[in-house]
Design a protein around this motif. Structure first.
Motif, PDB file in Angstrom:
ATOM      1  N   SER A 167       0.815  -1.221   0.000  1.00 22.01           N
ATOM      2  CA  SER A 167       0.000   0.000   0.000  1.00 22.01           C
ATOM      3  C   SER A 167       0.845   1.267   0.000  1.00 22.01           C
ATOM      4  O   SER A 167       0.313   2.366  -0.176  1.00 22.01           O
ATOM      5  N   GLN A 168       2.151   1.137   0.225  1.00 25.14           N
ATOM      6  CA  GLN A 168       2.996   2.328   0.300  1.00 25.14           C
ATOM      7  C   GLN A 168       2.898   3.148  -0.987  1.00 25.14           C
ATOM      8  O   GLN A 168       2.876   2.611  -2.090  1.00 25.14           O
ATOM      9  N   GLY A 169       2.845   4.449  -0.796  1.00 27.12           N
ATOM     10  CA  GLY A 169       2.706   5.348  -1.934  1.00 27.12           C
ATOM     11  C   GLY A 169       1.263   5.600  -2.314  1.00 27.12           C
ATOM     12  O   GLY A 169       0.985   6.442  -3.169  1.00 27.12           O
ATOM     13  N   ASN A 170       0.312   4.887  -1.695  1.00 25.49           N
ATOM     14  CA  ASN A 170      -1.111   5.047  -1.985  1.00 25.49           C
ATOM     15  C   ASN A 170      -1.833   5.727  -0.825  1.00 25.49           C
ATOM     16  O   ASN A 170      -1.358   5.704   0.316  1.00 25.49           O
ATOM     17  N   GLU A 171      -2.971   6.290  -1.121  1.00 24.74           N
ATOM     18  CA  GLU A 171      -3.899   6.778  -0.108  1.00 24.74           C
ATOM     19  C   GLU A 171      -5.296   6.319  -0.482  1.00 24.74           C
ATOM     20  O   GLU A 171      -5.630   6.208  -1.664  1.00 24.74           O
ATOM     21  N   PHE A 172      -6.125   6.033   0.533  1.00 22.12           N
ATOM     22  CA  PHE A 172      -7.479   5.544   0.304  1.00 22.12           C
ATOM     23  C   PHE A 172      -8.445   6.308   1.199  1.00 22.12           C
ATOM     24  O   PHE A 172      -8.096   6.696   2.316  1.00 22.12           O
TER      25      PHE A 172
END
Length: 733
Positions: free
Chosen positions: A665-670
């Motif tokens: 999930s690193q580098g992502n936002e949800f």
């Protein structure tokens, strides 16, 4: 038609309907006992005219009708004039077309192949075939027979067709001899057979346990295995000890072999902090080159921009912004020195600071390039800066060699075209990629590196951000002040509490951070499914496909990524039609499934909704399967406004993405993040992993599980130890 008991059919190949040369999946039409038969399965090689005995069962395909599905086959060279003619007419032998094939078969009949292989001079008696051409044809036939013999020989060791193709391409006609001489050659990077399987082949070939090739391969295996856990090197004494236990040999045997490998350059030894460490040459080069290049930048800094303080004051006045003290320090350092690490947690103003640096660089007439390690991180960087950001691979203009390894067109002989390079999410950058960036960096180019030092380190080997900061050689500005608007978010304040070893506030129900106590694994799993399928969509209008992401510490177990994905798939996208499903090694994909690309692939073709075309899907990209073709085992996957075409090989790089690991999930936002909290191995349940997971949430964060597990993770500040050399190499300079 119902499936029949396992049986055999014999016949000659009439047509190759479909073949995937990489994995061997083949669809053929063959003539068996006067009947046309469609057969499907995995085979290492096949040509029209080949005679086959297939072992399998009859199956009825919903779209293609009755087929013979085989799981084992025996292959024979064509033996009759008719089958030989078909074989040679197919173009399998270079230099022979249909007319020449007819003349050969007319002249030699059932003995044609034997004459071609063993008595090529007789071929020259046929009109249109010179003696030189006859020799060439004979050599080509022997080469083709050799490939077939190699592949059939490998099948006795359960080598897959896909692996057989790689071995043949890498070792050629000498494959059998080379493997018999050294079975561990199969572990080479160009082939990639796991050590344990090469060891099994060596045992079958009666090789001694202390064989030199085995010892050398075992040492390399241990180093490579640990590089997969992030280490660029290992302590010499630890490497000897672990390898000896792994190979069940005396340490003295391992030590002697290691000395030879250091002498012949297969490995490199260097002393770090009064202790000898062993490196693979490639990783040693990565860290020493990066250290040397950074040292050169520090010794010969780029030209200082004059009037920086005044320019910043004017910028603040024009924009109506007042930067905090540390933000100003970072901006001035970036413009003055040109080399900077900007770090800080959520809500500390990294993005605001970064935008000011970019704007002031542009005002000074500098050409600025923005990049991040993954496609999602680059997309986020573009969104917050309103400027184009590329993946580092795209920035460096990646190409792929025959071993599917990245090769960059941008390097020391073809430098990047920019005056300032800004890299976001530096914590995700491993040592080999950082080396490639430094090779392509022009002399005098400013380098600004942005990252959160409290997040997880890179998946690949190295500890780049941590080593750069710990060395004390590279200027660092760490933003620590949480701004007022961010203080209103319990996600932000709890993230900072976690990183400082304090339990997060979990009793409030009026903010964006929630804790749902659940004592048992089964209830945790069912609660997560209910949140994704019913509660969050009903309360917030969120979709599990677009807004909600489940993040798990690990992959295994009932609350790991694999099992949670299967439960969520059944709840969110249950089976409707077998024709719209495709069974893969780990998951069964269905139309409508949420999936994630697991590695950068610059060859996947896509078409935008506006009709424009391009290629490249990146590690961490999340999309939805729109259609599946079971016959060709292919699919179309939508990523935002792009529709990408996936063949069977590319599909192996996808996995279900209703749940994913925190690392992925690193580098992502949800918008909404859900994290299961249950007992697990200490190496996965630690503070930095929890902090990284929490900071992936933009609007809602929900922990489901046990308070004791949450406390264990907060208290466990034992950061994963990584052996690396970059810090020491920098300190030496």
């Amino acid at each position: 038609m119902e499936e029949k008991d396992s049986l055999q059919i014999y016949g000659a190949v009439e047509e190759i309907i479909y073949r995937n040369d990489n994995n061997g999946y083949t669809v053929i039409s063959m003539l068996s006992e006067g009947n046309d038969v469609t057969a499907v399965g995995i085979m290492s090689s096949v040509n029209v005219g080949d005679e086959l005995r297939l072992h399998g069962t009859w199956k009825n395909h919903p779209s293609y009708g009755e087929q013979f599905s085989f799981d084992f086959y025996e292959q024979y060279m064509p033996s009759t004039s008719e089958s030989i003619l078909k074989y040679l007419s197919s173009g399998v032998i270079k230099g022979i077309g249909r007319a020449t094939a007819r003349r050969l078969v007319d002249a030699f009949g059932d003995q044609t192949l034997e004459v071609m292989q063993n008595d090529p001079e007789r071929l020259s008696r046929i009109k249109g075939i010179s003696l030189e051409k006859a020799q060439t044809i004979s050599e080509e036939l022997r080469r083709t027979f050799g490939m077939r013999e190699v592949m059939l020989w490998l099948e006795r060791f359960h080598i897959s067709p896909q692996e057989s193709v790689r071995i043949w391409k890498y070792l050629g006609t000498e494959a059998v001899r080379l493997i018999e001489e050294n079975p561990y050659i199969l572990c080479d990077n160009g082939i990639g057979v796991p050590f344990d399987r090469a060891d099994h082949i060596a045992a079958a070939l009666k090789r001694a346990p202390d064989d030199d090739f085995r010892v050398r391969a075992g040492i390399i295996h241990i180093i490579k295995y640990n590089s997969g856990n992030g280490h660029t090197c290992l302590p010499k004494e630890k490497l000897i000890e672990v390898t000896a236990k792994f190979l069940i040999l005396e340490e003295s045997i391992i030590s002697d072999a290691l000395d030879v490998m250091l002498t012949d350059g297969a490995l490199v030894c260097d002393r770090l902090k009064d202790r000898e460490f062993i490196f693979l040459p490639k990783l040693y080069r990565s860290e020493t080159f990066a250290a040397d290049r950074l040292s050169m930048i520090l010794k010969f800094p780029c030209e200082r921009i004059s009037g920086v303080e005044q320019a910043l004051e004017l910028f603040e006045r024009d924009r109506g912004i007042s930067y905090a003290t540390l933000q100003k320090k970072a901006i001035i350092e970036a413009l003055s020195g040109g080399l900077l690490i900007l770090t800080g947690g959520p809500g500390t103003g990294k993005t605001t600071t970064l935008n000011a640096i970019i704007a002031l660089f542009s005002q000074c007439g500098l050409k600025v390039a923005l990049a991040a390690p993954t496609g999602r991180a680059a997309q986020r960087m573009s969104e917050v800066t309103s400027r184009e950001a590329k993946t580092l691979h795209r920035l460096l203009e990646v190409e792929w060699d025959k071993n599917d390894s990245p090769v960059f067109k941008r390097n020391e002989r073809n430098l990047l075209d920019c005056d300032a390079l800004i890299i976001d999410e530096l914590s995700m950058v491993d040592a080999p990629l950082f080396e490639c960036v430094m090779r392509a960096l022009p002399l005098g180019c400013r380098l600004i590196m942005v990252g959160d030092s409290d997040q997880l380190p890179s998946v690949g080997p190295g500890n780049v951000l941590g080593d750069l900061i710990a060395s004390g050689k590279v200027p660092v500005v760490q933003l620590t002040e949480i701004f007022r608007q961010s203080m209103q978010s319990l996600i932000v304040t709890n993230a900072h509490r976690i990183v400082h070893g304090m339990m997060p506030e979990i009793t409030r129900t009026d903010s964006d951070f929630f804790f749902m106590p659940c004592p048992e694994r089964e209830r945790i799993a069912s609660t997560i499914v209910d949140l994704c399928a019913r509660r969050l969509p009903a309360s917030y209008g969120y979709s599990a496909f677009d807004n909600i992401q489940v993040l798990c510490p690990g992959r295994k177990g009932e609350l790991g990524v694999t099992e949670i994905n299967k439960k969520l798939q059944e709840a969110l996208n249950p089976s409707k039609s077998k024709a719209e499903e495709l069974s893969m090694p780990l998951y069964t994909f269905r139309c409508g499934d949420k999936v994630m690309q697991t590695r950068n692939n610059y060859d996947i073709l896509w078409t935008r909704d506006d009709g424009s075309e391009g290629s490249g899907i990146f590690n961490g990209d999340i999309g939805t399967i729109e259609s599946i073709d079971k016959g060709s085992r292919s699919a179309f996957v939508r990523f935002d406004d792009k529709l990408a075409a996936y063949d069977e090989d590319s599909l192996l790089q996808l996995e279900l993405a209703y749940a994913t690991t925190v690392h992925k999930s690193q580098g992502n936002e949800f918008d909404a993040v859900i994290i299961p909290m249950y007992y697990g191995p200490p190496q996965l349940y630690y503070r930095n992993l929890l902090y990284t997971a929490v900071t992936r949430a933009k609007r809602i964060l929900i922990l489901v599980g046990n308070v004791s597990t949450l406390k264990t993770m907060v208290d466990n500040n034992k950061k994963t130890l990584r052996y690396s050399g970059l810090r020491t190499f920098l300190e030496r300079e």
